[in-house]
Design a protein around this motif. Structure first.
Motif, PDB file in Angstrom:
ATOM      1  N   THR A  66       0.854  -1.183   0.000  1.00  0.00           N
ATOM      2  CA  THR A  66       0.000   0.000   0.000  1.00  0.00           C
ATOM      3  C   THR A  66       0.892   1.235   0.000  1.00  0.00           C
ATOM      4  O   THR A  66       1.811   1.340   0.807  1.00  0.00           O
ATOM      5  CB  THR A  66      -0.958   0.034   1.209  1.00  0.00           C
ATOM      6  N   ALA A  67       0.646   2.145  -0.929  1.00  0.00           N
ATOM      7  CA  ALA A  67       1.427   3.375  -1.072  1.00  0.00           C
ATOM      8  C   ALA A  67       2.927   3.093  -1.057  1.00  0.00           C
ATOM      9  O   ALA A  67       3.672   3.702  -0.301  1.00  0.00           O
ATOM     10  CB  ALA A  67       1.052   4.368   0.019  1.00  0.00           C
ATOM     11  N   PRO A  68       3.399   2.166  -1.888  1.00  0.00           N
ATOM     12  CA  PRO A  68       4.812   1.802  -1.821  1.00  0.00           C
ATOM     13  C   PRO A  68       5.746   2.946  -2.241  1.00  0.00           C
ATOM     14  O   PRO A  68       5.580   3.527  -3.310  1.00  0.00           O
ATOM     15  CB  PRO A  68       4.930   0.620  -2.783  1.00  0.00           C
ATOM     16  N   ALA A  69       6.700   3.248  -1.371  1.00  0.00           N
ATOM     17  CA  ALA A  69       7.673   4.323  -1.628  1.00  0.00           C
ATOM     18  C   ALA A  69       8.886   3.748  -2.358  1.00  0.00           C
ATOM     19  O   ALA A  69      10.017   3.822  -1.884  1.00  0.00           O
ATOM     20  CB  ALA A  69       8.076   4.992  -0.325  1.00  0.00           C
ATOM     21  N   ILE A  70       8.618   3.137  -3.502  1.00  0.00           N
ATOM     22  CA  ILE A  70       9.671   2.570  -4.341  1.00  0.00           C
ATOM     23  C   ILE A  70       9.413   3.034  -5.777  1.00  0.00           C
ATOM     24  O   ILE A  70       8.317   3.484  -6.099  1.00  0.00           O
ATOM     25  CB  ILE A  70       9.703   1.023  -4.264  1.00  0.00           C
ATOM     26  N   SER A  71      10.406   2.894  -6.611  1.00  0.00           N
ATOM     27  CA  SER A  71      10.268   3.289  -8.011  1.00  0.00           C
ATOM     28  C   SER A  71       9.120   2.519  -8.669  1.00  0.00           C
ATOM     29  O   SER A  71       8.921   1.335  -8.408  1.00  0.00           O
ATOM     30  CB  SER A  71      11.570   3.007  -8.759  1.00  0.00           C
ATOM     31  N   ALA A  72       8.393   3.206  -9.533  1.00  0.00           N
ATOM     32  CA  ALA A  72       7.244   2.589 -10.201  1.00  0.00           C
ATOM     33  C   ALA A  72       7.638   1.443 -11.124  1.00  0.00           C
ATOM     34  O   ALA A  72       6.799   0.640 -11.506  1.00  0.00           O
ATOM     35  CB  ALA A  72       6.463   3.650 -10.980  1.00  0.00           C
ATOM     36  N   LYS A  73       8.916   1.337 -11.478  1.00  0.00           N
ATOM     37  CA  LYS A  73       9.382   0.258 -12.354  1.00  0.00           C
ATOM     38  C   LYS A  73      10.183  -0.801 -11.601  1.00  0.00           C
ATOM     39  O   LYS A  73      10.635  -1.764 -12.202  1.00  0.00           O
ATOM     40  CB  LYS A  73      10.257   0.825 -13.473  1.00  0.00           C
ATOM     41  N   SER A  74      10.375  -0.652 -10.308  1.00  0.00           N
ATOM     42  CA  SER A  74      11.319  -1.500  -9.575  1.00  0.00           C
ATOM     43  C   SER A  74      10.888  -2.954  -9.405  1.00  0.00           C
ATOM     44  O   SER A  74      11.698  -3.796  -9.034  1.00  0.00           O
ATOM     45  CB  SER A  74      11.632  -0.893  -8.213  1.00  0.00           C
ATOM     46  N   LEU A  75       9.630  -3.290  -9.682  1.00  0.00           N
ATOM     47  CA  LEU A  75       9.176  -4.681  -9.587  1.00  0.00           C
ATOM     48  C   LEU A  75       9.337  -5.436 -10.915  1.00  0.00           C
ATOM     49  O   LEU A  75       9.120  -6.640 -10.966  1.00  0.00           O
ATOM     50  CB  LEU A  75       7.715  -4.754  -9.139  1.00  0.00           C
ATOM     51  N   MET A  76       9.726  -4.725 -11.964  1.00  0.00           N
ATOM     52  CA  MET A  76       9.925  -5.380 -13.257  1.00  0.00           C
ATOM     53  C   MET A  76      11.098  -6.357 -13.170  1.00  0.00           C
ATOM     54  O   MET A  76      12.048  -6.117 -12.419  1.00  0.00           O
ATOM     55  CB  MET A  76      10.210  -4.345 -14.353  1.00  0.00           C
ATOM     56  N   PRO A  77      11.027  -7.437 -13.927  1.00  0.00           N
ATOM     57  CA  PRO A  77      12.178  -8.354 -13.957  1.00  0.00           C
ATOM     58  C   PRO A  77      13.462  -7.590 -14.305  1.00  0.00           C
ATOM     59  O   PRO A  77      13.436  -6.639 -15.069  1.00  0.00           O
ATOM     60  CB  PRO A  77      11.812  -9.341 -15.065  1.00  0.00           C
ATOM     61  N   LYS A  78      14.545  -7.987 -13.695  1.00  0.00           N
ATOM     62  CA  LYS A  78      15.871  -7.381 -13.891  1.00  0.00           C
ATOM     63  C   LYS A  78      16.008  -6.010 -13.243  1.00  0.00           C
ATOM     64  O   LYS A  78      17.022  -5.340 -13.419  1.00  0.00           O
ATOM     65  CB  LYS A  78      16.251  -7.329 -15.368  1.00  0.00           C
TER      66      LYS A  78
END
Length: 166
Positions: A66-78
């Motif tokens: 919820t409301a993750p304070a991480i980059s919007a692309k950081s869950l992508m593979p690699k």
């Protein structure tokens, strides 16, 4: 302003250390429970993800951000947290809001404001992006959000408590 930026940067560094320390506890809990659902909020997303990365077994059933304070692309593979898709056996759910004041400038590129960005096919079928913009007006509102609670119940992550009249 600037002071908050420094505090966030320091907290971000500490979140990685906290995640490493949390991993053995999650591992022990998973042995007893069989599987865990990890629910995070804001910077806790980093702590949760770093702890999941350190787990020796695939003990996480669902990951709720919820409301993750991480980059919007950081869950992508690699990417930095790309391992999450393989480490979580159930759903990886991201709840975000464009009205969350914690993610106004300069944090407008964070996942808490934008959700997961990029094609769904890049992430996998277990990723769910849930826009709470119409409901969330404050950073702490996720805890009582009807959208979040409904999702948790629908997925069997939480159940309505059994109330006995006797």
């Amino acid at each position: 302003g600037l002071a908050n930026g420094f505090l966030f940067a320091e907290a971000s560094i500490r979140s990685k250390k906290a995640g490493k320390k949390l991993a053995p506890l999650l591992e022990a809990m998973a042995v007893e429970a069989g599987a865990l659902d990890v629910y995070t909020h804001s910077l806790g997303a980093k702590t949760g993800l770093f702890s999941i990365k350190k787990l020796k077994t695939a003990a996480v059933r669902n990951l709720i951000l919820t409301a993750p304070a991480i980059s919007a692309k950081s869950l992508m593979p690699k990417k930095r947290f790309g391992f999450a898709g393989k480490s979580v056996t159930g759903k990886v759910a991201v709840f975000f809001s464009q009205n969350d004041p914690a993610f106004f400038f300069p944090a407008k590129r964070k996942m808490g404001r934008r959700g997961i960005i990029g094609p769904q096919s890049a992430y996998g079928k277990n990723f769910v992006n849930i826009d709470c913009t119409g409901e969330i007006q404050s950073h702490s509102r996720y805890w009582s959000s009807g959208t979040v609670v409904q999702f948790l119940k629908q997925e069997g992550i939480v159940r309505k408590p059994h109330l006995s009249g006797k």
